[in-house]
Each structure stands twice: as C-alpha cells, then as structure tokens.
Scaffold this active site. Structure first.
Site, PDB file in Angstrom:
ATOM      1  N   GLY A  46       0.804  -1.236   0.089  1.00  0.00           N
ATOM      2  CA  GLY A  46      -0.202   0.019  -0.115  1.00  0.00           C
ATOM      3  C   GLY A  46       0.921   1.392  -0.045  1.00  0.00           C
ATOM      4  CD  GLN A  51       3.260   5.994   2.939  1.00  0.00           C
ATOM      5  OE1 GLN A  51       2.510   5.441   2.238  1.00  0.00           O
ATOM      6  NE2 GLN A  51       4.142   5.232   3.674  1.00  0.00           N
ATOM      7  CG  LEU A  95       6.382   0.799   2.142  1.00  0.00           C
ATOM      8  CD1 LEU A  95       5.999   1.007   0.502  1.00  0.00           C
ATOM      9  CD2 LEU A  95       7.382  -0.185   1.827  1.00  0.00           C
ATOM     10  CD  GLU A 137      -1.335   2.415   2.930  1.00  0.00           C
ATOM     11  OE1 GLU A 137      -0.845   3.690   2.688  1.00  0.00           O
ATOM     12  OE2 GLU A 137      -0.530   1.427   2.990  1.00  0.00           O
ATOM     13  CG  HIS A 140       0.228   6.796   5.554  1.00  0.00           C
ATOM     14  ND1 HIS A 140       1.306   7.295   6.363  1.00  0.00           N
ATOM     15  CD2 HIS A 140       0.398   5.549   5.396  1.00  0.00           C
ATOM     16  CE1 HIS A 140       2.082   6.229   6.305  1.00  0.00           C
ATOM     17  NE2 HIS A 140       1.369   5.008   5.973  1.00  0.00           N
TER      18      HIS A 140
HETATM   19  O1  K1U Z   1       3.798   2.131   4.034  1.00  0.00           O
HETATM   20  C1  K1U Z   1       2.776   1.878   3.768  1.00  0.00           C
HETATM   21  O2  K1U Z   1       1.831   2.447   4.235  1.00  0.00           O
HETATM   22  C2  K1U Z   1       2.657   0.356   3.201  1.00  0.00           C
HETATM   23  C3  K1U Z   1       2.664  -0.711   4.097  1.00  0.00           C
HETATM   24  C4  K1U Z   1       1.211  -1.380   4.335  1.00  0.00           C
HETATM   25  C5  K1U Z   1       0.816  -2.068   5.406  1.00  0.00           C
HETATM   26  C6  K1U Z   1       1.409  -3.390   5.567  1.00  0.00           C
HETATM   27  C7  K1U Z   1       1.078  -4.082   6.909  1.00  0.00           C
HETATM   28  C8  K1U Z   1      -0.111  -3.644   7.558  1.00  0.00           C
HETATM   29  C9  K1U Z   1      -0.767  -2.681   7.154  1.00  0.00           C
HETATM   30  C10 K1U Z   1      -0.292  -1.816   6.317  1.00  0.00           C
HETATM   31  C11 K1U Z   1       3.411  -2.099   3.623  1.00  0.00           C
HETATM   32  O3  K1U Z   1       3.147  -2.287   2.490  1.00  0.00           O
HETATM   33  S1  K1U Z   1       4.893  -2.367   4.500  1.00  0.00           S
HETATM   34  C12 K1U Z   1       5.650  -3.886   3.654  1.00  0.00           C
HETATM   35  C13 K1U Z   1       4.763  -5.107   3.740  1.00  0.00           C
HETATM   36  O4  K1U Z   1       3.645  -5.166   4.043  1.00  0.00           O
HETATM   37  C14 K1U Z   1       5.212  -6.141   2.912  1.00  0.00           C
HETATM   38  C15 K1U Z   1       6.098  -6.214   1.829  1.00  0.00           C
HETATM   39  C16 K1U Z   1       6.237  -7.281   1.047  1.00  0.00           C
HETATM   40  C17 K1U Z   1       5.503  -8.565   1.330  1.00  0.00           C
HETATM   41  C18 K1U Z   1       4.949  -8.399   2.382  1.00  0.00           C
HETATM   42  C19 K1U Z   1       4.446  -7.236   2.912  1.00  0.00           C
HETATM   43 ZN    ZN Z   2       2.337   3.253   6.077  1.00  0.00          ZN
END
Ligand code: K1U
Ligand code: ZN
Length: 172
Positions: A46, A51, A95, A137, A140
C-alpha cells in the site's frame, strides 16, 4: 512512469492532513501511476500520496504484490462509512517507518466510499488484511502513522531508532 523516493519518519511532511482531489484528470492518473510504481519498487502492499510528498487524499493498495502478482487498486477521496465493533490485530509495517513492525488493533471490517481512477464513485466492504491496510493508509491521509497507535514507550523507542538511522544515513 517513475518510482519516487518515499519519505521516512520523523519527517514533518508525514504529519500533514491531505486535501480532497477536486477532479480526477490525467494529472491525477499520472500521480497514481507514480504511486503504484513507487509502491512496487519498495515492495509494499500500500502507499498514500503523502508518502511521496503529495498531500492529496489518494491511496493505492495491491495485496497481490506479496505473491509477486500485480493487481493495483486506487482509492481517491476515500471515506470509511462504517466500521465493525469487532476488532482484529495485525502486525503492521510501513514503508515510511523502515524496519519496525508491531501489532495494531483496528476494526475487523470496514465499508469505504471512494472515487476510482475514472472518477466514478465506488463502495467496498473489506475484511482481513485489506481492511487493515485501508485503515493504515487512511491514517496517512490524516497525518497518522501506525506507531501513533502504540504505547508511549514503544512509540518513543521507535522514534529514537528512526532518528538514529537518519543521522547515520546523513553521515554517509
Ligand atoms: O507504507 C505503507 O503504508 C505500506 C505498508 C502497508 C501495510 C502493511 C502491513 C499492514 C498494514 C499496512 C506496507 O506495505 S509495509 C511492507 C509490507 O507489508 C510487505 C511487503 C512485502 C511483502 C509483504 C508485506
Ligand atoms: Zn504506512
């Protein structure tokens, strides 16, 4: 299009409250493409526009990215219109909060209204990881990070770690 750099905490721009998109036009569609490219480049599931430094109420989500497939969805001016009383806990990452993961409790199911990439109104009922990711999200868009949901101690430890990592990065 272009993968843009992702802001990381503590960066005051991440605390901005984003504003509604007035018209879904080609400029907004190009921004959504950049957001999707940025999310894929960072291997996230996401991303909210803030961001990448754009304070507009837009988010993209692709849960299939976990399996290496591409099925991106864009949500423009999203609003949660209903949330279940039942709660669910997921380990969240972000992220913009690199290398920190922790459990966050949120409503297990939500209903959401939004505009799609063609500017058409849509509704969605979500559960599981999609409900969690949507709420993460949406936070954010209101300048809230998942670490704001943690205890004061856990949040201050996370901020210290992030500040130290930034100092080391700046020192080269
Ligand atoms: O930065 C963000 O807002 C994105 C975030 C979204 C999220 C992840 C987990 C729970 C709630 C919201 C991410 O994408 S963090 C990376 C991630 O979750 C991931 C990346 C690769 C494979 C599996 C997971
Ligand atoms: Zn986030």
């Amino acid at each position: 299009m272009t993968a843009r750099p992702i802001l990381t905490a503590p960066d005051p721009r991440l605390q901005a409250v984003s504003t509604d998109v007035e018209r879904v036009d080609d400029e907004i569609r190009a921004l959504v493409t950049d957001m999707t490219d940025s999310m894929y480049a960072a291997e996230g599931i996401g991303l909210a526009a803030i961001q990448i430094g754009v304070a507009k109420r837009i988010l993209v989500i692709d849960l299939d990215q976990k399996e290496g497939n591409k099925n991106p969805r864009a949500f423009i001016n999203p609003k949660i219109t209903w949330a279940s009383e039942e709660m669910a806990t997921y380990e969240e990452g972000c992220l913009s909060v690199p290398e920190i993961w922790d459990d966050v409790e949120r409503p297990a199911r939500v209903k959401c209204e939004y505009l799609d990439i063609d500017g058409k109104p849509q509704t969605l009922e979500a559960d599981g990881l999609l409900a969690t990711c949507l709420q993460h999200e949406m936070d954010h868009l209101n300048g809230v990070l998942f670490i704001d949901h943690l205890s004061r101690l856990k949040k201050s430890m996370a901020v210290k770690k992030l500040t130290k990592a930034k100092k080391l990065q700046a020192a080269g």
